[in-house]
Design an enzyme around this catalytic site. Structure first.
Site, mmCIF file in Angstrom:
data_model
loop_
_atom_site.group_PDB
_atom_site.id
_atom_site.type_symbol
_atom_site.label_atom_id
_atom_site.label_comp_id
_atom_site.label_asym_id
_atom_site.label_seq_id
_atom_site.Cartn_x
_atom_site.Cartn_y
_atom_site.Cartn_z
ATOM 1 N N LYS A 1 -1.571 -14.129 -10.347
ATOM 2 C CA LYS A 1 -2.860 -14.757 -9.116
ATOM 3 C C LYS A 1 -2.733 -12.838 -9.130
ATOM 4 O O LYS A 1 -4.134 -12.742 -9.407
ATOM 5 C CB LYS A 1 -2.138 -14.396 -8.022
ATOM 6 C CG LYS A 1 -2.802 -14.709 -6.739
ATOM 7 C CD LYS A 1 -2.225 -15.534 -5.266
ATOM 8 C CE LYS A 1 -1.395 -14.300 -4.728
ATOM 9 N NZ LYS A 1 -2.122 -13.374 -3.952
ATOM 10 N N ASN A 2 -1.741 -11.623 -8.817
ATOM 11 C CA ASN A 2 -2.302 -10.261 -7.965
ATOM 12 C C ASN A 2 -2.585 -9.918 -9.269
ATOM 13 O O ASN A 2 -3.547 -9.208 -8.982
ATOM 14 C CB ASN A 2 -0.969 -10.078 -8.211
ATOM 15 C CG ASN A 2 -0.335 -10.445 -6.228
ATOM 16 O OD1 ASN A 2 -0.952 -10.805 -5.543
ATOM 17 N ND2 ASN A 2 0.847 -10.066 -6.294
ATOM 18 N N CYS B 1 -2.227 -8.727 8.347
ATOM 19 C CA CYS B 1 -2.191 -10.426 7.779
ATOM 20 C C CYS B 1 -0.336 -11.015 8.387
ATOM 21 O O CYS B 1 0.344 -9.996 8.954
ATOM 22 C CB CYS B 1 -2.605 -10.741 6.519
ATOM 23 S SG CYS B 1 -0.685 -10.352 5.126
ATOM 24 N N ARG C 1 -0.827 -3.646 7.086
ATOM 25 C CA ARG C 1 -1.465 -3.633 5.779
ATOM 26 C C ARG C 1 -3.261 -2.774 5.514
ATOM 27 O O ARG C 1 -3.844 -2.929 5.368
ATOM 28 C CB ARG C 1 -2.121 -4.970 4.822
ATOM 29 C CG ARG C 1 -0.174 -5.290 4.771
ATOM 30 C CD ARG C 1 -0.846 -6.979 3.900
ATOM 31 N NE ARG C 1 -0.566 -6.764 2.425
ATOM 32 C CZ ARG C 1 -0.938 -7.611 1.776
ATOM 33 N NH1 ARG C 1 -1.044 -8.908 2.108
ATOM 34 N NH2 ARG C 1 -0.632 -7.554 0.811
ATOM 35 N N ASP D 1 7.795 -10.305 -3.380
ATOM 36 C CA ASP D 1 7.258 -11.755 -2.755
ATOM 37 C C ASP D 1 8.807 -12.544 -3.396
ATOM 38 O O ASP D 1 8.679 -13.705 -3.254
ATOM 39 C CB ASP D 1 6.390 -11.201 -4.770
ATOM 40 C CG ASP D 1 4.998 -10.394 -3.609
ATOM 41 O OD1 ASP D 1 4.917 -10.524 -2.430
ATOM 42 O OD2 ASP D 1 3.887 -10.641 -4.486
ATOM 43 N N ARG E 1 -2.976 -20.801 -2.172
ATOM 44 C CA ARG E 1 -3.114 -18.980 -2.577
ATOM 45 C C ARG E 1 -2.885 -19.081 -3.602
ATOM 46 O O ARG E 1 -3.627 -18.450 -4.434
ATOM 47 C CB ARG E 1 -3.235 -17.965 -1.371
ATOM 48 C CG ARG E 1 -3.422 -18.256 0.093
ATOM 49 C CD ARG E 1 -4.054 -17.022 0.896
ATOM 50 N NE ARG E 1 -3.745 -16.068 0.524
ATOM 51 C CZ ARG E 1 -2.710 -15.242 0.575
ATOM 52 N NH1 ARG E 1 -1.587 -15.703 1.193
ATOM 53 N NH2 ARG E 1 -2.907 -14.440 -0.053
HETATM 54 C C1 UD1 Z 1 0.218 -6.316 -3.664
HETATM 55 C C2 UD1 Z 1 0.683 -7.585 -3.515
HETATM 56 C C3 UD1 Z 1 1.691 -7.906 -2.584
HETATM 57 C C4 UD1 Z 1 2.705 -7.039 -2.820
HETATM 58 C C5 UD1 Z 1 2.557 -5.935 -2.890
HETATM 59 C C6 UD1 Z 1 4.135 -5.345 -2.950
HETATM 60 C C7 UD1 Z 1 -1.524 -8.041 -4.219
HETATM 61 C C8 UD1 Z 1 -2.712 -8.875 -3.991
HETATM 62 N N1 UD1 Z 1 -0.743 -8.038 -3.518
HETATM 63 O O1 UD1 Z 1 0.013 -6.115 -2.389
HETATM 64 O O2 UD1 Z 1 1.382 -9.480 -3.438
HETATM 65 O O3 UD1 Z 1 3.770 -8.212 -2.504
HETATM 66 O O4 UD1 Z 1 1.555 -5.200 -3.829
HETATM 67 O O5 UD1 Z 1 4.325 -5.330 -4.308
HETATM 68 O O6 UD1 Z 1 -1.420 -7.415 -5.100
HETATM 69 N N2 UD1 Z 1 0.511 1.028 2.751
HETATM 70 C C9 UD1 Z 1 0.161 1.509 3.585
HETATM 71 N N3 UD1 Z 1 -1.140 2.291 3.193
HETATM 72 C C10 UD1 Z 1 -1.833 1.879 2.200
HETATM 73 C C11 UD1 Z 1 -1.576 0.944 1.442
HETATM 74 C C12 UD1 Z 1 -0.554 0.351 1.653
HETATM 75 O O7 UD1 Z 1 0.892 1.773 4.379
HETATM 76 O O8 UD1 Z 1 -3.084 2.593 2.598
HETATM 77 C C13 UD1 Z 1 1.756 0.200 2.454
HETATM 78 C C14 UD1 Z 1 1.170 -1.911 3.194
HETATM 79 O O9 UD1 Z 1 1.455 -2.314 4.803
HETATM 80 C C15 UD1 Z 1 3.137 -1.798 2.922
HETATM 81 C C16 UD1 Z 1 3.947 -1.154 1.724
HETATM 82 O O10 UD1 Z 1 2.291 -0.016 1.907
HETATM 83 O O11 UD1 Z 1 4.067 -1.571 4.032
HETATM 84 C C17 UD1 Z 1 2.980 -1.654 0.151
HETATM 85 O O12 UD1 Z 1 1.997 -2.417 0.410
HETATM 86 P P1 UD1 Z 1 1.350 -2.355 -1.472
HETATM 87 O O13 UD1 Z 1 2.310 -2.350 -2.529
HETATM 88 O O14 UD1 Z 1 0.225 -1.599 -1.669
HETATM 89 O O15 UD1 Z 1 0.454 -3.839 -1.261
HETATM 90 P P2 UD1 Z 1 -0.564 -4.396 -1.960
HETATM 91 O O16 UD1 Z 1 -1.497 -3.630 -3.056
HETATM 92 O O17 UD1 Z 1 -1.154 -4.401 -0.972
#
Ligand code: UD1
Length: 437
Positions: free
Chosen positions: A34-35, A128, A133, A317, A409
């Site tokens: 999915k991701n 969410c 996030r 995850d 989802r």
């Molecule tokens: C992606 C995955 C999700 C998975 C996560 C971590 C998708 C669609 N989703 O989510 O299933 O659980 O990676 O492996 O691919 N953060 C910040 N600032 C930012 C960006 C992130 O503080 O600008 C923080 C987030 O709040 C979180 C952490 O970094 O606490 C990890 O987030 P991130 O690696 O960005 O996850 P996603 O890409 O949202």
């Protein structure tokens, strides 16, 4: 509303009725990730002709992403074995809030829009259930690439007639930020280096897809990715990798029901952390081929500690899924969630099923109990809901899992796949509604 015990659960919403205690057997087919699929769909915006993605899972999130792409002038056609995406006529720079708010991953459109059109106006995706996030790492990276970015009335407005390669250091190896910046940099002038980049398999899948479209990307899968900008990207055909989180869900379903099953296709290297942890607590994993493995369960499992980390650490995850198994493993376990601040939504529900889990901050202390008892439970996010399904397969009596809008989802035909393995479960209730995340 149905009153069950001291809680109320909606009876007009879809739910899974699971009769626990049945063994599983046979082989399960693992769907495309999915991701990966979501970010590759956004990545297809970078090309000015047709991209064909195969092994796209049939999921609610994929349908939402397709709607978002269509809303900005992209043709998306579902074919027998994949999705055809043509962004030649990409013409709008502002995916609508009503759609973006249903799917966080739609924020991925910002990088390709900026790279192709020089402008992007993408609503902030918001938080969410699992955490706030934020997207400041995406925004700072785009600024480093020369974009002017302002956030106004909840919309990230980015402008850059031509992005310029830059050296970017991410404060945290965010998966989404790495993907956004990698996509944006493919069409920038000159060289971009992303340091402290995320190393997740889905980042590598995106890099390989972009390379197939003509991008020059080196080092994806390490913590330093170099992208040399090119003038244009062309269409391509591409097979999405198998979903490592779906695979681990079936591994846990087998382990908790003391069942032997095979999984294919999988990429064993993507499951290293899950396999190591399962073997540590008592299960055996046998590789039966380059893309197939078999789990041989233990009679009893021992407790263990887990700390979630960016890849190649233990994936956030998979945390909830392992917690269901640790809840019925011998001894004590400590699970520390370091990636998202609110990812223990499954704990109160597992406790309703008889688990003994206490949460303090980002730690969960689990005292193993001999068995779980079926109960009505409510899923709060995608993986929390999956953990309750796993728990329900082993619990005594009937478990009714609500919150299937989350499950749908991320899991293609989960009750059909589990049913084919011998699980006794049935979906009842209305049509699943979209949910934001
Ligand atoms: C992606 C995955 C999700 C998975 C996560 C971590 C998708 C669609 N989703 O989510 O299933 O659980 O990676 O492996 O691919 N953060 C910040 N600032 C930012 C960006 C992130 O503080 O600008 C923080 C987030 O709040 C979180 C952490 O970094 O606490 C990890 O987030 P991130 O690696 O960005 O996850 P996603 O890409 O949202």
């Amino acid at each position: 509303m149905l009153n069950s015990g001291d809680s109320t659960y909606p009876v007009d919403q879809p739910r899974l009725h699971i009769k626990g205690g049945y063994s599983l057997a046979g082989e399960v087919r693992i769907s495309g990730a999915k991701n990966s699929a979501l970010v590759l769909m956004a990545g297809a915006l970078l090309a000015d002709d047709t991209c064909y993605l195969r092994n796209v899972p049939a999921l609610a999130d994929i349908g939402r992403m397709a709607e978002i792409l269509q809303a900005i002038g992209v043709t998306v056609k579902e074919q027998s074995d994949g999705i055809e995406i043509n962004a030649q006529d990409l013409n709008a720079t502002n995916p609508p809030y009503a759609l973006v708010s249903q799917l966080r991953a739609s924020f991925f459109a910002i990088g390709p829009l900026l790279a192709r059109l020089g402008v992007a106006n993408v609503p902030l995706p918001g938080g969410c259930a699992i955490g706030a996030r934020p997207v400041e790492l995406h925004v700072r990276g785009l600024q480093a690439l020369g974009a002017e970015v302002i956030i106004d009335h909840g919309v990230v407005q980015a402008y850059a007639p031509k992005l310029k390669g830059a050296k970017i250091y991410l404060d945290y190896p965010s998966v989404g930020a790495t993907e956004t910046l990698m996509m944006a940099a493919t069409l920038a002038d000159g060289e971009t280096v992303i340091d402290n980049a995320a190393q997740e398999p889905e980042v590598v899948d995106l890099a390989n897809f972009c390379i197939a479209m003509g991008a020059k990307i080196y080092g994806a899968g390490t913590n330093s990715i170099t992208i040399v900008g090119v003038d244009r990207l062309h269409g391509t055909e591409y097979d999405i990798i198998p979903d490592r989180i779906e695979a681990s869900t079936f591994l846990l379903a087998a382990a908790i029901t003391h069942s032997e099953i095979s999984l294919a296709p999988i990429i064993p290297g993507h499951l290293t952390a899950a396999i190591a942890k399962l073997e540590e607590i008592g299960a055996k994993i046998k590789l039966e081929g380059p893309q197939r493995l078999r789990i041989i369960p233990a009679e009893t499992y021992s407790g263990s500690d887990i700390e979630t980390l960016p890849y190649p650490g233990f994936p956030t995850d998979m945390q909830s899924l392992f917690m269901s198994l640790l809840a019925v493993s011998k001894g004590n376990s400590l699970v520390s969630e370091t990636v998202f601040e609110n990812r223990f939504g499954h704990v109160p529900e597992l406790n309703r099923m008889g688990a003994d889990i206490r949460v303090k901050g980002n730690h969960a202390v689990i005292r193993g109990v001999p068995f779980l008892s079926g109960a009505p439970v409510m899923g709060t996010d995608l993986r929390a809901t999956a953990a309750l399904v796993v728990a329900g397969l082993a619990a005594k009596g009937e478990t009714i899992v609500h919150g299937l809008q989350h499950l749908d989802r991320g899991y293609e035909a989960i009750e059909i796949k589990l049913g084919q393995l011998g699980a006794k479960l049935e979906r009842r209730g209305g049509v699943t509604q979209p949910v934001k995340c």
